[in-house]
Design a protein around this motif. Structure first.
Motif, PDB file in Angstrom:
ATOM      1  N   SER A 191       5.128  32.275  23.618  1.00 10.30           N
ATOM      2  CA  SER A 191       4.851  33.379  24.550  1.00 10.30           C
ATOM      3  C   SER A 191       3.537  34.112  24.283  1.00 10.30           C
ATOM      4  CB  SER A 191       6.001  34.390  24.521  1.00 10.30           C
ATOM      5  OG  SER A 191       6.138  34.932  23.212  1.00 10.30           O
ATOM      6  N   ASP A 192       3.007  33.966  23.069  1.00  6.16           N
ATOM      7  CA  ASP A 192       1.768  34.674  22.735  1.00  6.16           C
ATOM      8  C   ASP A 192       0.577  33.718  22.589  1.00  6.16           C
ATOM      9  OD1 ASP A 192       2.608  33.423  20.458  1.00  6.16           O
ATOM     10  OD2 ASP A 192       2.389  35.154  19.127  1.00  6.16           O
ATOM     11  N   LEU A 193       0.611  32.593  23.301  1.00  4.80           N
ATOM     12  CA  LEU A 193      -0.499  31.633  23.256  1.00  4.80           C
ATOM     13  C   LEU A 193      -1.637  32.163  24.132  1.00  4.80           C
ATOM     14  CD1 LEU A 193      -1.520  28.886  22.229  1.00  4.80           C
ATOM     15  CD2 LEU A 193      -0.527  27.852  24.282  1.00  4.80           C
ATOM     16  N   VAL A 194      -2.711  32.551  23.505  1.00  5.81           N
ATOM     17  CA  VAL A 194      -3.812  33.221  24.199  1.00  5.81           C
ATOM     18  C   VAL A 194      -4.439  32.370  25.305  1.00  5.81           C
ATOM     19  CG1 VAL A 194      -6.123  34.215  23.899  1.00  5.81           C
ATOM     20  CG2 VAL A 194      -4.298  34.780  22.288  1.00  5.81           C
ATOM     21  N   ALA A 220      -3.581  39.019  26.525  1.00  4.52           N
ATOM     22  CA  ALA A 220      -4.494  38.164  25.752  1.00  4.52           C
ATOM     23  C   ALA A 220      -5.426  39.025  24.893  1.00  4.52           C
ATOM     24  CB  ALA A 220      -5.314  37.283  26.694  1.00  4.52           C
ATOM     25  N   MET A 221      -5.892  40.141  25.435  1.00  2.64           N
ATOM     26  CA  MET A 221      -6.768  41.053  24.685  1.00  2.64           C
ATOM     27  C   MET A 221      -6.048  41.629  23.475  1.00  2.64           C
ATOM     28  SD  MET A 221      -8.462  42.981  27.971  1.00  2.64           S
ATOM     29  CE  MET A 221      -8.946  44.458  27.082  1.00  2.64           C
ATOM     30  N   SER A 222      -4.772  41.956  23.628  1.00  2.47           N
ATOM     31  CA  SER A 222      -4.016  42.546  22.515  1.00  2.47           C
ATOM     32  C   SER A 222      -3.819  41.543  21.377  1.00  2.47           C
ATOM     33  CB  SER A 222      -2.646  43.037  23.010  1.00  2.47           C
ATOM     34  OG  SER A 222      -1.819  41.940  23.377  1.00  2.47           O
ATOM     35  N   LEU A 223      -3.808  40.257  21.716  1.00  3.99           N
ATOM     36  CA  LEU A 223      -3.611  39.204  20.706  1.00  3.99           C
ATOM     37  C   LEU A 223      -4.927  38.674  20.148  1.00  3.99           C
ATOM     38  CD1 LEU A 223      -0.873  37.255  22.672  1.00  3.99           C
ATOM     39  CD2 LEU A 223      -0.493  38.522  20.551  1.00  3.99           C
ATOM     40  N   ASP A 224      -5.978  38.767  20.942  1.00  2.13           N
ATOM     41  CA  ASP A 224      -7.280  38.197  20.564  1.00  2.13           C
ATOM     42  C   ASP A 224      -8.382  39.181  20.929  1.00  2.13           C
ATOM     43  OD1 ASP A 224      -9.236  36.414  19.742  1.00  2.13           O
ATOM     44  OD2 ASP A 224      -9.192  35.240  21.592  1.00  2.13           O
ATOM     45  N   GLY A 225      -8.289  40.367  20.303  1.00  2.00           N
ATOM     46  CA  GLY A 225      -9.195  41.458  20.653  1.00  2.00           C
ATOM     47  C   GLY A 225     -10.653  41.184  20.341  1.00  2.00           C
ATOM     48  N   LEU A 232     -13.708  40.732  29.974  1.00  3.60           N
ATOM     49  CA  LEU A 232     -14.538  40.523  31.165  1.00  3.60           C
ATOM     50  C   LEU A 232     -13.707  40.032  32.341  1.00  3.60           C
ATOM     51  CD1 LEU A 232     -17.800  38.986  29.667  1.00  3.60           C
ATOM     52  CD2 LEU A 232     -17.430  41.309  30.495  1.00  3.60           C
ATOM     53  N   TRP A 233     -12.741  39.158  32.062  1.00  4.91           N
ATOM     54  CA  TRP A 233     -11.861  38.699  33.137  1.00  4.91           C
ATOM     55  C   TRP A 233     -11.035  39.868  33.689  1.00  4.91           C
ATOM     56  CZ3 TRP A 233     -12.258  34.966  36.278  1.00  4.91           C
ATOM     57  CH2 TRP A 233     -12.745  33.712  35.891  1.00  4.91           C
ATOM     58  N   ASP A 234     -10.561  40.734  32.802  1.00  4.35           N
ATOM     59  CA  ASP A 234      -9.779  41.887  33.253  1.00  4.35           C
ATOM     60  C   ASP A 234     -10.652  42.837  34.077  1.00  4.35           C
ATOM     61  OD1 ASP A 234      -7.376  43.481  33.303  1.00  4.35           O
ATOM     62  OD2 ASP A 234      -8.366  44.832  31.907  1.00  4.35           O
ATOM     63  N   THR A 235     -11.891  43.015  33.637  1.00  2.00           N
ATOM     64  CA  THR A 235     -12.837  43.851  34.385  1.00  2.00           C
ATOM     65  C   THR A 235     -13.054  43.296  35.781  1.00  2.00           C
ATOM     66  OG1 THR A 235     -13.977  44.526  32.357  1.00  2.00           O
ATOM     67  CG2 THR A 235     -15.205  44.739  34.431  1.00  2.00           C
ATOM     68  N   TYR A 236     -13.254  41.997  35.848  1.00  4.94           N
ATOM     69  CA  TYR A 236     -13.471  41.360  37.153  1.00  4.94           C
ATOM     70  C   TYR A 236     -12.234  41.470  38.040  1.00  4.94           C
ATOM     71  CZ  TYR A 236     -14.529  37.861  40.664  1.00  4.94           C
ATOM     72  OH  TYR A 236     -14.745  37.216  41.863  1.00  4.94           O
ATOM     73  N   THR A 237     -11.055  41.337  37.428  1.00  6.08           N
ATOM     74  CA  THR A 237      -9.806  41.466  38.180  1.00  6.08           C
ATOM     75  C   THR A 237      -9.700  42.851  38.818  1.00  6.08           C
ATOM     76  OG1 THR A 237      -8.710  39.955  36.642  1.00  6.08           O
ATOM     77  CG2 THR A 237      -7.290  41.303  38.025  1.00  6.08           C
ATOM     78  N   ASN A 238     -10.024  43.876  38.040  1.00  9.81           N
ATOM     79  CA  ASN A 238      -9.972  45.249  38.565  1.00  9.81           C
ATOM     80  C   ASN A 238     -10.980  45.448  39.693  1.00  9.81           C
ATOM     81  OD1 ASN A 238      -7.939  46.065  36.798  1.00  9.81           O
ATOM     82  ND2 ASN A 238      -9.405  46.557  35.188  1.00  9.81           N
ATOM     83  N   TYR A 239     -12.135  44.811  39.555  1.00 10.63           N
ATOM     84  CA  TYR A 239     -13.160  44.884  40.605  1.00 10.63           C
ATOM     85  C   TYR A 239     -12.660  44.247  41.905  1.00 10.63           C
ATOM     86  CZ  TYR A 239     -17.372  43.427  43.138  1.00 10.63           C
ATOM     87  OH  TYR A 239     -18.300  43.183  44.100  1.00 10.63           O
TER      88      TYR A 239
END
Length: 445
Positions: A191-194, A220-225, A232-239
């Motif tokens: 379940s935590d495979l980044v 993914a960020m919490s596991l591989d900060g 960047l993917w999360d930023t783009y998603t919010n955009y």
């Protein structure tokens, strides 16, 4: 001397990190000499201990290789694995990591051969089959890649990364349903495979399920900060989310853009502390900051961020994109007066300054010297109309940055074309940029 001879030579090699110039063959020759005066049992113990020490040396090399790879120094890591292969030519793991480093260097044909060698040594090496599939996919051999991934899963049905890699292949081929199915299988196992979480987020983006996508990237960020790719993917998603739900004129839209800018600024500050290693990633962050400041109508700050991006001298294509966007902002948004265009241009500043100086020099010379020319050169026939035309032409070139059009005898000539494009961080552009980033930063687990 006797039993300890071969051992001492091997241990010395380990202590010196492989700098001892005595070859492996000579170690065993020393052991053989000891064996001539000892019982066969002691001779065997000598060789066993030597092999044990050499094995420890190989482990030390593996650790060094892993560390170099983590630091992004893939060429040096590759040399380490080649050295291990010389010591243990039949060590399948060494061939596997040689392939891994070759893949990170973009040398996919050679990586494929390394994975195939690992499989030749151990046909049941599931990870090698899976990475072989990745290499085949990079080479455009998608059918063969599909077979390799399925073979990896057949050998090890509990290999979550194999399902993820198969999902990546389906995602690349545009089959979102099968990509999603394989990601779900991977996350059910681990379940935590980044990499699986990152792929899940990208699938959700394609499905326009932006909240779910953001959740995957945040996990993914919490596991591989340490890896900024997920950020960047999360930023783009919010955009994409605010672009899909809000009008660009809405106050809420500008508030969300401001939030994105704050997050990018924090990331830029973090990356700037490790400038040497994170220069490439920081160039991407600065490029995005330039775009988002432009969207918030802070044109001058957008210009500054793009100038910073260019100064980093990134080896990626983002440098060219930043120059293009900066040129658009300078020429069509800021619209500087003609003298600033020549003297303070953020692009090609010194060539423009040199051109400006030459133009001024020519115009001054032509204006100041023409009364003296007849006296200095009495035999020279000068076409004064052409002379005047040349002065006017040079003046026009000097003022050209601010001249939009010229009208002569009812004919209007457009000197400044409209902007070649409206700067937009489109999904297509973002996908291309993120693909380039992922190739550099996403790790094969």
């Amino acid at each position: 001397m006797r039993l300890s001879l071969a051992i001492a030579m091997a241990e010395e090699k380990v202590k010196e990190g492989g700098k001892n110039k005595m070859s492996d063959k000579k170690w065993f020759n020393k052991g053989a000499k000891a064996g001539k005066v000892e019982k066969r049992e002691k001779l065997l113990k000598t060789y066993e201990k030597a092999i044990e020490v050499i094995s420890k040396y190989a482990v030390t090399l593996f650790i060094k290789g892993f560390e170099l790879s983590e630091l992004g120094r893939h060429k040096k890591a590759l040399k380490i694995y080649k050295k291990i292969i010389k010591l243990f030519p039949q060590l399948n793991v060494a061939w596997f990591y040689k392939g891994f480093e070759l893949s990170k260097l973009g040398r996919h044909k050679k990586a494929l051969k390394a994975y195939e060698k690992a499989i030749e040594i151990d046909p049941q090496y599931a990870e090698a089959w899976s990475n072989k599939g990745v290499a085949l996919s990079e080479l455009g051999r998608h059918k063969d890649a599909l077979k390799a991934h399925k073979k990896a899963i057949e050998i090890d049905p509990k290999n979550a990364l194999a399902y993820t890699n198969l999902g990546e292949l389906f995602f690349k081929l545009g089959n979102l349903k099968k990509a999603s199915e394989n990601v779900e299988k991977a996350l059910k196992i681990e379940s935590d495979l980044v990499p699986a979480l990152n792929l899940q987020g990208r699938i959700k983006i394609e499905e326009k399920a932006y909240d779910a996508a953001s959740e995957s990237f945040k996990q993914a960020m919490s596991l591989d900060g340490a890896n900024p790719v997920h950020f960047l993917w999360d930023t783009y998603t919010n955009y994409l989310k605010i672009g899909f739900n809000l009008d660009s004129e809405d106050k809420k839209y500008q508030e969300e853009i401001a939030t994105i800018i704050r997050n990018l600024e924090k990331m830029n500050e973090t990356l700037s502390k490790n400038q040497k290693q994170e220069k490439e990633m920081r160039a991407y962050v600065l490029y995005f900051l330039g775009h988002f400041y432009l969207k918030s109508n802070d044109i001058l700050t957008a210009k500054e961020k793009l100038e910073e991006c260019i100064k980093l001298k990134s080896k990626s294509s983002i440098k060219a994109s930043a120059r293009e966007l900066l040129g658009n902002i300078w020429n069509y948004r800021i619209k500087p007066p003609w003298w600033r265009w020549w003297l303070n241009s953020p692009l090609y500043r010194w060539p423009k300054r040199f051109g400006f100086s030459i133009l001024l020099l020519l115009i001054s010379a032509l204006l100041l010297l023409h009364p003296f020319i007849p006296g200095w050169f009495p035999l020279l026939q000068i076409n004064w109309s052409l002379y005047a035309f040349l002065i006017v032409l040079l003046i026009i070139i000097l003022f050209l940055p601010n001249i939009k059009r010229i009208q002569i005898k009812g004919i209007e000539v457009e000197l400044q074309s409209p902007p070649p494009y409206e700067p937009v961080l489109s999904p297509t552009v973002m996908e291309e940029i993120m693909k380039e980033i992922e190739a550099k930063y996403t790790k094969l687990e």
